[in-house]
Design a protein around this motif. Structure first.
Motif, PDB file in Angstrom:
ATOM      1  N   THR A 168       0.815  -1.217   0.000  1.00  0.00           N
ATOM      2  CA  THR A 168       0.000   0.000   0.000  1.00  0.00           C
ATOM      3  C   THR A 168       0.848   1.266   0.000  1.00  0.00           C
ATOM      4  OG1 THR A 168      -0.159  -0.068   2.424  1.00  0.00           O
ATOM      5  CG2 THR A 168      -1.916  -1.132   1.167  1.00  0.00           C
ATOM      6  N   GLY A 169       2.161   1.126   0.003  1.00  0.00           N
ATOM      7  CA  GLY A 169       3.024   2.302  -0.020  1.00  0.00           C
ATOM      8  C   GLY A 169       4.127   2.216   1.028  1.00  0.00           C
ATOM      9  N   VAL A 170       4.767   3.347   1.263  1.00  0.00           N
ATOM     10  CA  VAL A 170       5.866   3.425   2.223  1.00  0.00           C
ATOM     11  C   VAL A 170       5.367   4.120   3.487  1.00  0.00           C
ATOM     12  CG1 VAL A 170       8.199   4.274   2.655  1.00  0.00           C
ATOM     13  CG2 VAL A 170       7.540   3.549   0.353  1.00  0.00           C
ATOM     14  N   TYR A 171       5.710   3.569   4.635  1.00  0.00           N
ATOM     15  CA  TYR A 171       5.342   4.151   5.920  1.00  0.00           C
ATOM     16  C   TYR A 171       6.605   4.629   6.629  1.00  0.00           C
ATOM     17  CZ  TYR A 171       0.728   2.161   5.206  1.00  0.00           C
ATOM     18  OH  TYR A 171      -0.509   1.862   4.689  1.00  0.00           O
ATOM     19  N   VAL A 172       6.604   5.904   7.002  1.00  0.00           N
ATOM     20  CA  VAL A 172       7.692   6.502   7.760  1.00  0.00           C
ATOM     21  C   VAL A 172       7.248   6.505   9.216  1.00  0.00           C
ATOM     22  CG1 VAL A 172       9.164   8.523   8.043  1.00  0.00           C
ATOM     23  CG2 VAL A 172       8.257   7.939   5.778  1.00  0.00           C
ATOM     24  N   ILE A 173       7.892   5.685  10.046  1.00  0.00           N
ATOM     25  CA  ILE A 173       7.388   5.415  11.387  1.00  0.00           C
ATOM     26  C   ILE A 173       8.341   5.983  12.429  1.00  0.00           C
ATOM     27  CG2 ILE A 173       6.599   3.629  12.974  1.00  0.00           C
ATOM     28  CD1 ILE A 173       6.339   1.788  10.473  1.00  0.00           C
ATOM     29  N   ASP A 174       7.818   6.861  13.274  1.00  0.00           N
ATOM     30  CA  ASP A 174       8.583   7.429  14.386  1.00  0.00           C
ATOM     31  C   ASP A 174       8.048   6.807  15.669  1.00  0.00           C
ATOM     32  OD1 ASP A 174      10.296   8.935  15.865  1.00  0.00           O
ATOM     33  OD2 ASP A 174       9.439  10.879  15.347  1.00  0.00           O
ATOM     34  N   ALA A 175       8.898   6.050  16.367  1.00  0.00           N
ATOM     35  CA  ALA A 175       8.485   5.363  17.597  1.00  0.00           C
ATOM     36  C   ALA A 175       8.664   6.284  18.798  1.00  0.00           C
ATOM     37  CB  ALA A 175       9.290   4.082  17.785  1.00  0.00           C
ATOM     38  N   LYS A 176       7.627   6.375  19.640  1.00  0.00           N
ATOM     39  CA  LYS A 176       7.683   7.218  20.830  1.00  0.00           C
ATOM     40  C   LYS A 176       7.208   6.422  22.042  1.00  0.00           C
ATOM     41  CE  LYS A 176       9.122  10.821  18.662  1.00  0.00           C
ATOM     42  NZ  LYS A 176      10.542  11.232  18.847  1.00  0.00           N
ATOM     43  N   LEU A 192     -13.791  31.599  11.976  1.00  0.00           N
ATOM     44  CA  LEU A 192     -13.326  32.970  11.776  1.00  0.00           C
ATOM     45  C   LEU A 192     -11.806  33.060  11.809  1.00  0.00           C
ATOM     46  CD1 LEU A 192     -15.922  34.856  14.018  1.00  0.00           C
ATOM     47  CD2 LEU A 192     -15.996  34.453  11.543  1.00  0.00           C
ATOM     48  N   ARG A 193     -11.174  32.031  12.335  1.00  0.00           N
ATOM     49  CA  ARG A 193      -9.716  32.019  12.403  1.00  0.00           C
ATOM     50  C   ARG A 193      -9.192  30.800  11.642  1.00  0.00           C
ATOM     51  NH1 ARG A 193      -7.993  31.470  18.212  1.00  0.00           N
ATOM     52  NH2 ARG A 193      -9.871  30.166  18.314  1.00  0.00           N
ATOM     53  N   PRO A 194      -7.953  30.850  11.200  1.00  0.00           N
ATOM     54  CA  PRO A 194      -7.383  29.674  10.518  1.00  0.00           C
ATOM     55  C   PRO A 194      -7.409  28.462  11.439  1.00  0.00           C
ATOM     56  CG  PRO A 194      -5.978  31.605  10.218  1.00  0.00           C
ATOM     57  CD  PRO A 194      -7.010  31.984  11.239  1.00  0.00           C
ATOM     58  N   ARG A 195      -7.671  27.309  10.850  1.00  0.00           N
ATOM     59  CA  ARG A 195      -7.703  26.062  11.613  1.00  0.00           C
ATOM     60  C   ARG A 195      -6.275  25.661  11.976  1.00  0.00           C
ATOM     61  NH1 ARG A 195     -10.880  21.166  11.966  1.00  0.00           N
ATOM     62  NH2 ARG A 195      -9.551  19.328  12.148  1.00  0.00           N
ATOM     63  N   VAL A 196      -6.050  25.373  13.234  1.00  0.00           N
ATOM     64  CA  VAL A 196      -4.736  24.955  13.719  1.00  0.00           C
ATOM     65  C   VAL A 196      -4.899  23.651  14.495  1.00  0.00           C
ATOM     66  CG1 VAL A 196      -2.753  25.526  15.164  1.00  0.00           C
ATOM     67  CG2 VAL A 196      -3.901  27.333  13.853  1.00  0.00           C
ATOM     68  N   GLU A 197      -4.134  22.646  14.124  1.00  0.00           N
ATOM     69  CA  GLU A 197      -4.167  21.358  14.808  1.00  0.00           C
ATOM     70  C   GLU A 197      -2.903  21.203  15.645  1.00  0.00           C
ATOM     71  OE1 GLU A 197      -6.752  18.776  11.540  1.00  0.00           O
ATOM     72  OE2 GLU A 197      -4.586  18.457  11.713  1.00  0.00           O
ATOM     73  N   ARG A 198      -3.081  20.770  16.884  1.00  0.00           N
ATOM     74  CA  ARG A 198      -1.952  20.586  17.784  1.00  0.00           C
ATOM     75  C   ARG A 198      -1.983  19.186  18.380  1.00  0.00           C
ATOM     76  NH1 ARG A 198       0.374  25.462  18.347  1.00  0.00           N
ATOM     77  NH2 ARG A 198      -0.933  27.327  18.132  1.00  0.00           N
ATOM     78  N   LEU A 199      -0.810  18.609  18.527  1.00  0.00           N
ATOM     79  CA  LEU A 199      -0.676  17.314  19.182  1.00  0.00           C
ATOM     80  C   LEU A 199      -0.337  17.538  20.649  1.00  0.00           C
ATOM     81  CD1 LEU A 199      -0.307  14.195  19.292  1.00  0.00           C
ATOM     82  CD2 LEU A 199       2.083  14.574  18.613  1.00  0.00           C
ATOM     83  N   LEU A 200      -1.177  17.002  21.528  1.00  0.00           N
ATOM     84  CA  LEU A 200      -0.914  17.054  22.960  1.00  0.00           C
ATOM     85  C   LEU A 200      -0.567  15.656  23.451  1.00  0.00           C
ATOM     86  CD1 LEU A 200      -3.832  19.351  24.225  1.00  0.00           C
ATOM     87  CD2 LEU A 200      -1.581  20.005  23.357  1.00  0.00           C
ATOM     88  N   LEU A 209       6.712  17.012  17.240  1.00  0.00           N
ATOM     89  CA  LEU A 209       6.877  15.634  16.781  1.00  0.00           C
ATOM     90  C   LEU A 209       6.263  15.445  15.393  1.00  0.00           C
ATOM     91  CD1 LEU A 209       6.015  13.677  20.061  1.00  0.00           C
ATOM     92  CD2 LEU A 209       8.263  14.431  19.250  1.00  0.00           C
ATOM     93  N   VAL A 210       5.140  16.089  15.158  1.00  0.00           N
ATOM     94  CA  VAL A 210       4.491  16.022  13.848  1.00  0.00           C
ATOM     95  C   VAL A 210       5.363  16.705  12.804  1.00  0.00           C
ATOM     96  CG1 VAL A 210       2.419  16.617  12.543  1.00  0.00           C
ATOM     97  CG2 VAL A 210       2.224  15.976  14.950  1.00  0.00           C
ATOM     98  N   ASP A 211       5.903  17.857  13.161  1.00  0.00           N
ATOM     99  CA  ASP A 211       6.772  18.575  12.226  1.00  0.00           C
ATOM    100  C   ASP A 211       7.952  17.708  11.804  1.00  0.00           C
ATOM    101  OD1 ASP A 211       5.125  20.790  12.534  1.00  0.00           O
ATOM    102  OD2 ASP A 211       6.336  21.640  14.150  1.00  0.00           O
ATOM    103  N   GLY A 212       8.529  16.988  12.760  1.00  0.00           N
ATOM    104  CA  GLY A 212       9.669  16.127  12.454  1.00  0.00           C
ATOM    105  C   GLY A 212       9.312  15.017  11.486  1.00  0.00           C
ATOM    106  N   VAL A 213       8.165  14.373  11.686  1.00  0.00           N
ATOM    107  CA  VAL A 213       7.743  13.299  10.791  1.00  0.00           C
ATOM    108  C   VAL A 213       7.461  13.839   9.396  1.00  0.00           C
ATOM    109  CG1 VAL A 213       5.953  11.585  10.346  1.00  0.00           C
ATOM    110  CG2 VAL A 213       6.848  11.864  12.645  1.00  0.00           C
ATOM    111  N   THR A 249      -5.573  11.413  13.060  1.00  0.00           N
ATOM    112  CA  THR A 249      -4.638  11.910  12.046  1.00  0.00           C
ATOM    113  C   THR A 249      -4.502  13.414  12.211  1.00  0.00           C
ATOM    114  OG1 THR A 249      -5.224  10.154  10.490  1.00  0.00           O
ATOM    115  CG2 THR A 249      -4.164  12.106   9.573  1.00  0.00           C
ATOM    116  N   ILE A 250      -3.266  13.905  12.207  1.00  0.00           N
ATOM    117  CA  ILE A 250      -3.008  15.325  12.336  1.00  0.00           C
ATOM    118  C   ILE A 250      -2.074  15.756  11.211  1.00  0.00           C
ATOM    119  CG2 ILE A 250      -1.283  14.730  14.114  1.00  0.00           C
ATOM    120  CD1 ILE A 250      -1.554  17.592  15.168  1.00  0.00           C
ATOM    121  N   ARG A 251      -2.564  16.644  10.369  1.00  0.00           N
ATOM    122  CA  ARG A 251      -1.802  17.158   9.233  1.00  0.00           C
ATOM    123  C   ARG A 251      -1.238  16.039   8.359  1.00  0.00           C
ATOM    124  NH1 ARG A 251       2.244  20.833  12.371  1.00  0.00           N
ATOM    125  NH2 ARG A 251       3.262  20.918  10.343  1.00  0.00           N
ATOM    126  N   GLY A 252      -2.027  14.989   8.211  1.00  0.00           N
ATOM    127  CA  GLY A 252      -1.636  13.869   7.369  1.00  0.00           C
ATOM    128  C   GLY A 252      -0.804  12.815   8.058  1.00  0.00           C
TER     129      GLY A 252
END
Length: 289
Positions: A168-176, A192-200, A209-213, A249-252
């Motif tokens: 089904t494709g390639v998976y880039v996996i970050d273990a935490k 009214l404001r841009p949508r912002v998703e955050r990982l808590l 962590l999302v940015d790194g992946v 899922t957050i930002r893909g």
């Protein structure tokens, strides 16, 4: 050859364990146990030379990616958690050296009664998560699920924990490994404001962590064909997941736990014939860290 993955003899049906010796048939991409190999392989070789002459047959040279598929058998898959484990040991050794130099007589006692700083234990924690996930991925590995561990990113000190090449494709996996802490998604804005998703994680913002992946996903996309899906995954060990739901899922980037990940990696898909070639290409571009 020595098998990288477990398989089945196409002649007698015997199970062949990973790292056992067998005969690999290039024309059909199948394997035979040594007990079934001798008579048939000799006949096959004589027939091939009589028809095509010595060297590779036209079928071997005509099939794209065949040489890459064979080369992937010898690919160094890497050791899960190796670079994190080395960094942890390096930091511990530097701390011990520093303390013993400052306190020649009491250094051993100080080390025995004090703990490593959090900046050092974090590397140990990270290595444990990578090692555990790596072991399970190796158990699941097959000709249609090929994995790479702890790959060095060129021009960077960072590394990719795990890569899984699947139908089904390639998976880039970050273990935490965040023990007893719950990953969750917080969405702000949207009308009214841009949508912002955050990982808590445990109530703390860990969106980095999302940015790194995502950076790792972009790198892998630059190394494979445009039509091959590349998915980023944050896989949390020992986290406080709820009994119902939990993954998101957050930002893909998919955020989940190991048992939710494994069925996705072993599922069938349209890219099965490309697994070996893509695996070899990524292993060559990204050496073990």
């Amino acid at each position: 050859m020595r098998l990288r993955y477990a398989g089945t003899c196409r002649v007698c049906g015997a199970s062949l364990e990973a790292r056992s010796d067998a005969i690999y048939e290039r024309a059909t991409k199948t394997i035979r146990c040594l007990g079934c190999a001798a008579p048939e392989s000799a006949g096959d070789d004589r027939a091939a030379e009589a028809t095509h002459g010595p060297g590779p047959s036209p079928a071997e040279t005509a099939l794209p990616g065949r040489q890459d598929a064979e080369r992937s058998v010898a690919v160094d898959a890497g050791t899960a958690g190796a670079s994190a484990r080395r960094e942890h040991q390096r930091r511990r050794a530097k701390r011990e050296e520093r303390i013993r130099a400052r306190h020649p007589k009491l250094g051993g006692l100080i080390l025995a009664l004090s703990d490593d700083p959090q900046s050092t234990t974090a590397w140990h924690t990270g290595a444990l998560g990578e090692e555990r996930l790596g072991r399970r991925l190796d158990e699941l590995a097959s000709p249609t699920l090929r994995v790479l561990h702890d790959r060095r990113i060129p021009g960077s000190r960072a590394n990719i924990d795990h890569l899984a090449v699947t139908p089904t494709g390639v998976y880039v996996i970050d273990a935490k490994r965040y023990v007893d802490k719950r990953p969750s998604l917080r969405v702000e804005g949207g009308i009214l404001r841009p949508r912002v998703e955050r990982l808590l994680v445990g109530g703390r913002d860990q969106t980095k962590l999302v940015d790194g992946v995502l950076k790792q996903v972009d790198l892998i996309r630059s190394l494979v064909d445009d039509d091959l899906p590349v998915t980023g995954v944050l896989c949390f060990f020992e986290a406080d997941w709820p009994r119902v739901g939990g993954s998101f899922t957050i930002r893909g980037v998919d955020v989940l736990w190991p048992k939710r990940l494994y069925p996705r990696l072993t599922a069938g898909g349209p890219h099965e014939s490309r697994v070996a070639e893509v695996h070899a290409r990524l292993a060559e571009a990204l050496p073990p860290a």
